[in-house]
Motif scaffolding. Structure first.
Motif, PDB file in Angstrom:
ATOM      1  N   VAL A  21       0.864  -1.177   0.000  1.00 49.07           N
ATOM      2  CA  VAL A  21       0.000   0.000   0.000  1.00 49.07           C
ATOM      3  C   VAL A  21       0.900   1.226   0.000  1.00 49.07           C
ATOM      4  O   VAL A  21       2.031   1.176   0.473  1.00 49.07           O
ATOM      5  CB  VAL A  21      -0.986   0.006   1.189  1.00 49.07           C
ATOM      6  CG1 VAL A  21      -1.993  -1.113   1.062  1.00 49.07           C
ATOM      7  CG2 VAL A  21      -0.273  -0.061   2.514  1.00 49.07           C
ATOM      8  N   TYR A  22       0.377   2.320  -0.547  1.00 49.82           N
ATOM      9  CA  TYR A  22       1.170   3.542  -0.609  1.00 49.82           C
ATOM     10  C   TYR A  22       0.261   4.755  -0.697  1.00 49.82           C
ATOM     11  O   TYR A  22      -0.905   4.653  -1.075  1.00 49.82           O
ATOM     12  CB  TYR A  22       2.147   3.507  -1.786  1.00 49.82           C
ATOM     13  CG  TYR A  22       1.517   3.528  -3.146  1.00 49.82           C
ATOM     14  CD1 TYR A  22       1.421   4.716  -3.874  1.00 49.82           C
ATOM     15  CD2 TYR A  22       1.026   2.372  -3.729  1.00 49.82           C
ATOM     16  CE1 TYR A  22       0.854   4.738  -5.135  1.00 49.82           C
ATOM     17  CE2 TYR A  22       0.463   2.387  -4.990  1.00 49.82           C
ATOM     18  CZ  TYR A  22       0.378   3.576  -5.692  1.00 49.82           C
ATOM     19  OH  TYR A  22      -0.188   3.597  -6.936  1.00 49.82           O
ATOM     20  N   ILE A  31      -4.818   6.791  -1.090  1.00 47.66           N
ATOM     21  CA  ILE A  31      -4.149   5.552  -0.683  1.00 47.66           C
ATOM     22  C   ILE A  31      -4.440   4.509  -1.762  1.00 47.66           C
ATOM     23  O   ILE A  31      -5.595   4.313  -2.160  1.00 47.66           O
ATOM     24  CB  ILE A  31      -4.660   5.053   0.686  1.00 47.66           C
ATOM     25  CG1 ILE A  31      -4.505   6.119   1.763  1.00 47.66           C
ATOM     26  CG2 ILE A  31      -3.972   3.748   1.072  1.00 47.66           C
ATOM     27  CD1 ILE A  31      -3.079   6.459   2.136  1.00 47.66           C
ATOM     28  N   HIS A  32      -3.395   3.858  -2.219  1.00 40.03           N
ATOM     29  CA  HIS A  32      -3.489   2.843  -3.259  1.00 40.03           C
ATOM     30  C   HIS A  32      -2.837   1.552  -2.776  1.00 40.03           C
ATOM     31  O   HIS A  32      -2.095   1.550  -1.802  1.00 40.03           O
ATOM     32  CB  HIS A  32      -2.726   3.275  -4.526  1.00 40.03           C
ATOM     33  CG  HIS A  32      -3.284   4.454  -5.218  1.00 40.03           C
ATOM     34  ND1 HIS A  32      -4.056   4.359  -6.344  1.00 40.03           N
ATOM     35  CD2 HIS A  32      -3.167   5.787  -4.955  1.00 40.03           C
ATOM     36  CE1 HIS A  32      -4.394   5.559  -6.756  1.00 40.03           C
ATOM     37  NE2 HIS A  32      -3.864   6.441  -5.927  1.00 40.03           N
ATOM     38  N   ALA A  33      -3.070   0.485  -3.526  1.00 38.74           N
ATOM     39  CA  ALA A  33      -2.356  -0.783  -3.336  1.00 38.74           C
ATOM     40  C   ALA A  33      -1.934  -1.290  -4.700  1.00 38.74           C
ATOM     41  O   ALA A  33      -2.612  -1.042  -5.696  1.00 38.74           O
ATOM     42  CB  ALA A  33      -3.239  -1.816  -2.648  1.00 38.74           C
ATOM     43  N   ASP A  48      -3.043  -1.610 -10.089  1.00 41.88           N
ATOM     44  CA  ASP A  48      -3.221  -0.603  -9.041  1.00 41.88           C
ATOM     45  C   ASP A  48      -4.677  -0.563  -8.578  1.00 41.88           C
ATOM     46  O   ASP A  48      -5.596  -0.622  -9.394  1.00 41.88           O
ATOM     47  CB  ASP A  48      -2.825   0.774  -9.576  1.00 41.88           C
ATOM     48  CG  ASP A  48      -2.756   1.816  -8.488  1.00 41.88           C
ATOM     49  OD1 ASP A  48      -1.665   1.982  -7.921  1.00 41.88           O
ATOM     50  OD2 ASP A  48      -3.791   2.446  -8.201  1.00 41.88           O
ATOM     51  N   ILE A  51      -7.701   2.604  -2.925  1.00 39.44           N
ATOM     52  CA  ILE A  51      -8.309   2.167  -1.672  1.00 39.44           C
ATOM     53  C   ILE A  51      -9.118   3.283  -1.024  1.00 39.44           C
ATOM     54  O   ILE A  51     -10.217   3.074  -0.528  1.00 39.44           O
ATOM     55  CB  ILE A  51      -7.228   1.673  -0.681  1.00 39.44           C
ATOM     56  CG1 ILE A  51      -6.563   0.423  -1.217  1.00 39.44           C
ATOM     57  CG2 ILE A  51      -7.819   1.434   0.699  1.00 39.44           C
ATOM     58  CD1 ILE A  51      -5.432  -0.077  -0.346  1.00 39.44           C
ATOM     59  N   PRO A  81       0.460   4.674   5.313  1.00 41.36           N
ATOM     60  CA  PRO A  81      -0.216   3.391   5.115  1.00 41.36           C
ATOM     61  C   PRO A  81       0.665   2.211   5.503  1.00 41.36           C
ATOM     62  O   PRO A  81       1.891   2.293   5.472  1.00 41.36           O
ATOM     63  CB  PRO A  81      -0.491   3.384   3.615  1.00 41.36           C
ATOM     64  CG  PRO A  81       0.633   4.176   3.035  1.00 41.36           C
ATOM     65  CD  PRO A  81       0.920   5.254   4.053  1.00 41.36           C
ATOM     66  N   ALA A  83       0.163  -2.450   5.732  1.00 41.78           N
ATOM     67  CA  ALA A  83      -0.732  -3.588   5.496  1.00 41.78           C
ATOM     68  C   ALA A  83      -0.184  -4.815   6.195  1.00 41.78           C
ATOM     69  O   ALA A  83       0.999  -4.899   6.513  1.00 41.78           O
ATOM     70  CB  ALA A  83      -0.873  -3.863   4.000  1.00 41.78           C
ATOM     71  N   ALA A  93      -5.370  -3.119   5.353  1.00 43.18           N
ATOM     72  CA  ALA A  93      -4.600  -1.892   5.160  1.00 43.18           C
ATOM     73  C   ALA A  93      -5.074  -0.860   6.169  1.00 43.18           C
ATOM     74  O   ALA A  93      -6.278  -0.726   6.409  1.00 43.18           O
ATOM     75  CB  ALA A  93      -4.779  -1.360   3.748  1.00 43.18           C
TER      76      ALA A  93
END
Length: 113
Positions: A21-22, A31-33, A48, A51, A81, A83, A93
């Motif tokens: 996650v970032y 926030i993405h994964a 991608d 989130i 973030p 996880a 997350a």
């Protein structure tokens, strides 16, 4: 990593996949994964997952000094973030998020894998 933003540690979710996650602050903070299937060597944009995103202005700006960088980070209201893998194979997350840097809370999302 090829990921713009601040990535968390990568977590193995099964024999073939890792998740990371970032936070991406290049525009509206989010926030993405992403998943890797080669042990973390690549993190394709094609997998991608968005989130969490707030309707906030961009929280980054041009910095001329370290003081500017600290001031910028002080204004962040979404980030940090991380996880972990859950016993059933899903991922959890966590991150902080809010409308203002002084008004954030802890958010969590369960990712069914």
């Amino acid at each position: 990593t090829g990921i713009t933003g601040q990535p968390a540690r990568m977590v193995m979710v099964d024999d073939k996949r890792w998740i990371m996650v970032y936070v991406d602050r290049t525009s509206t903070p989010a926030i993405h994964a992403r998943f890797s299937t080669d042990g973390g060597k690549s993190w394709p944009q094609s997998n991608d997952i968005l989130i969490h995103q707030r309707r906030l202005r961009n929280q980054t700006w041009s910095k001329g000094s370290m003081q500017d960088a600290w001031a910028e980070m002080n204004a962040f209201s979404i980030g940090l973030p991380d996880a972990t893998r859950l016993p059933n194979g899903d991922a959890l997350a966590v991150f902080y998020s809010g409308d203002h840097a002084d008004a954030t809370d802890i958010q969590w999302v369960r990712l069914r894998l």
